[in-house]
Every structure is written in C-alpha cells, then in structure tokens.
Design an enzyme around this catalytic site. Sequence first.
Site, mmCIF file in Angstrom:
data_model
loop_
_atom_site.group_PDB
_atom_site.id
_atom_site.type_symbol
_atom_site.label_atom_id
_atom_site.label_comp_id
_atom_site.label_asym_id
_atom_site.label_seq_id
_atom_site.Cartn_x
_atom_site.Cartn_y
_atom_site.Cartn_z
ATOM 1 N N ASP B 7 0.931 -1.130 0.153
ATOM 2 C CA ASP B 7 0.073 -0.053 0.025
ATOM 3 C C ASP B 7 0.907 1.186 0.054
ATOM 4 O O ASP B 7 1.510 1.500 0.781
ATOM 5 C CB ASP B 7 -0.848 0.100 1.221
ATOM 6 N N GLU B 68 -1.053 -0.934 -4.890
ATOM 7 C CA GLU B 68 -2.174 -0.463 -5.049
ATOM 8 C C GLU B 68 -2.241 0.405 -6.555
ATOM 9 O O GLU B 68 -1.256 1.157 -6.551
ATOM 10 C CB GLU B 68 -2.615 0.305 -3.964
ATOM 11 N N ASP B 141 -2.472 0.975 6.898
ATOM 12 C CA ASP B 141 -1.751 0.824 5.822
ATOM 13 C C ASP B 141 -1.120 -0.556 5.795
ATOM 14 O O ASP B 141 -0.850 -1.126 4.640
ATOM 15 C CB ASP B 141 -0.634 1.955 5.592
#
Lengths: 177, 177
Positions: B7, B68, B141
């Site tokens: 992430d 991501e 996260d």
Amino acid sequence: MRVLGVDPGLTRCGVGVVEGVAGRPLAMLGVGVIRTEADAALGERLVAVERGIEEWLDTHRPELVAVERVFSQHNVRTVMGTAQASAVAVLCAARRGLPVALHTPSEVKAAVTGSGRADKAQVGAMVTRLLRLAAPPKPADAADALALAICHIWRAPAQNRLRRAVAAHHATKGRST
Amino acid sequence: MRVLGVDPGLTRCGVGVVEGVAGRPLAMLGVGVIRTEADAALGERLVAVERGIEEWLDTHRPELVAVERVFSQHNVRTVMGTAQASAVAVLCAARRGLPVALHTPSEVKAAVTGSGRADKAQVGAMVTRLLRLAAPPKPADAADALALAICHIWRAPAQNRLRRAVAAHHATKGRST
C-alpha cells in the site's frame, strides 16, 4: 557546476547536461531522450528509465540533478507517469548522494525566456541561443531538460546568496547580544 | 502462491505477505510499515522506501508483488507521494523479474468485504478474520497491504480461467477452419 536536467516522462524522458556558472557562457555536454514502449508493463518501463538515467549519470558525472517538479493539475494519466518517472530519476540521484533540485515548469520558462508562460518553441529557441547550438534540440522534452539544467545554474547563486545573508544576519545577532 | 502486497505511501508504506490459494485458508507471513520522515528530502525518502522494499523481498521471496493502482482524484499532494512510492515498489519488483499486479482500492475492498465502498474498519476486520489474526493489523496501511495480497490471490484464478477460456476458444476456432 555540472547539472543533469531531467524532464520526466514514461514515454519520453528528456535528459540534458549543462556545465557553467551564472554570468558566464554555458556549455552543453550532452542531450537525449530515454524512451520506453507505451504497451510495455509499468515495471519494465520504470526499469528502462532507471537504466537510462544511470547511464547518463555514469557518462557525465554531474554534481547535481535538476528534475521538473510535478503537479497534478494536468491530465490525470500523464501526471501519474510523470510522477513515477520523476521518482526514478530522484531515486537514482539520491542513491549516489547527489543533491536533487526540483523546479516548476514556470520557474524554468521564466529563467530561460523571462516569462513563466512561454511556449515550447520559445523555450527551444532560447536554449538554442544560450547554449550556442546549431538548431533547437528535438524533441521538446530534450530541450526542456536542458532548460531545467540552465534554470538551476542561474537560480543557484541567488539561493546561495540568500542562504549566506540569513547566516550573516544570525551571526550579527549573535555578536550583538 | 506467495504475494507481497504494497500500500504505497511516502510517510507510511504498508507491506504484507500472504501465502495461499483461492478457496483454501490463507496464511500471513509478515506485515509491517516502511516509514520515512516527512521533513526529509524527497530523494532520501525514496531511497528509504527502496531499502525497505528490498528487505521485504529478500526476507520473504514472494512470487508476485501486488501494488495499489494510484488514481489522482484524491488529494493532490498525497497522490504525488503515493505515485512516487508506488513507482519505487514496482521498480524493485520488476528489477528482480517478479510480476507486478495493480489493483484499485475498490477492487481490493470488494474482494475482502464484498463492497467496493467499505471503510477502513471493515477492511481491517475482514483481514483479521481471513488471516485468523488476534487483532487488526495497525496502522491501516499495514492492513491494506494484506488486503491487496489477499485480493490478488483470490482474483488470480478468475483471471487465469479467463485467459484459458480465451486460449481454448482460439484453439477451437483454429481446429474448425
């Protein structure tokens, strides 16, 4: 002072090396474009940009790398690629302990043409004149990379003078107390 | 299949390793956050992210890295940092020849919670349940990185089935002509 200017992009990443100091004629040591295939995977493209930047650093041994500061008010897709390519350029420089300077497109245009809203042709024309080239570097990304390096060489003395003035001011204050 | 989920972020970059196949219980092999100082130079921050990602790749030897996919409809400043950190993660994986998969935040949320608009708490709760953890990974996260890895493991079979179906279709057409 020898500066590598980088106009970041995934499809075309402009690179240009300029040597000189403010107030003296500048010399171009090299200019080019690192290209990657638009239909290649993102990872392959970033690896190709890294390889290209490393080659330019190895060949020209600049003291500083000037990279265009990326804003996201432009086209969404383009900005992501630009941010990713700029990250690779900044990473390559920082990994070698080289200082990195970021300049906005309007700072660069203002530095070389006198106007922050100059168009590509005007920037190309001034880069050609300032570096005493036979013709404007093509594509525009290559000319922009040289403009970034010139911008940095010309802005650096002002930034250094400012830093010295602040330091002197603090020293004076120190003595008067 | 062993997947490193990332992430991306400059201040906090979530990382998590999940092993398993779709339809079987999954196992978490590690989770953490790579942090960089907000007041450090961009170059230093990217070098720190690179060093962190390399350590996770060395330690866990994943077969694939799921990152991501960054969009720029969010906050301008945040998105630039996210795009730059993601570029470093993708670069590190591609340099080793590892495949990189990009998944959007809503694909990830839909995969683990059933809804593309789930909130952080819901994602954290499902990650905790699916990996049979004692408590939700903190910060968010870290949980998001695990969710990315899970999303990839679960989506991969569907993508492979699709690829096989297309290949079979072409093969049939080839025989019938």
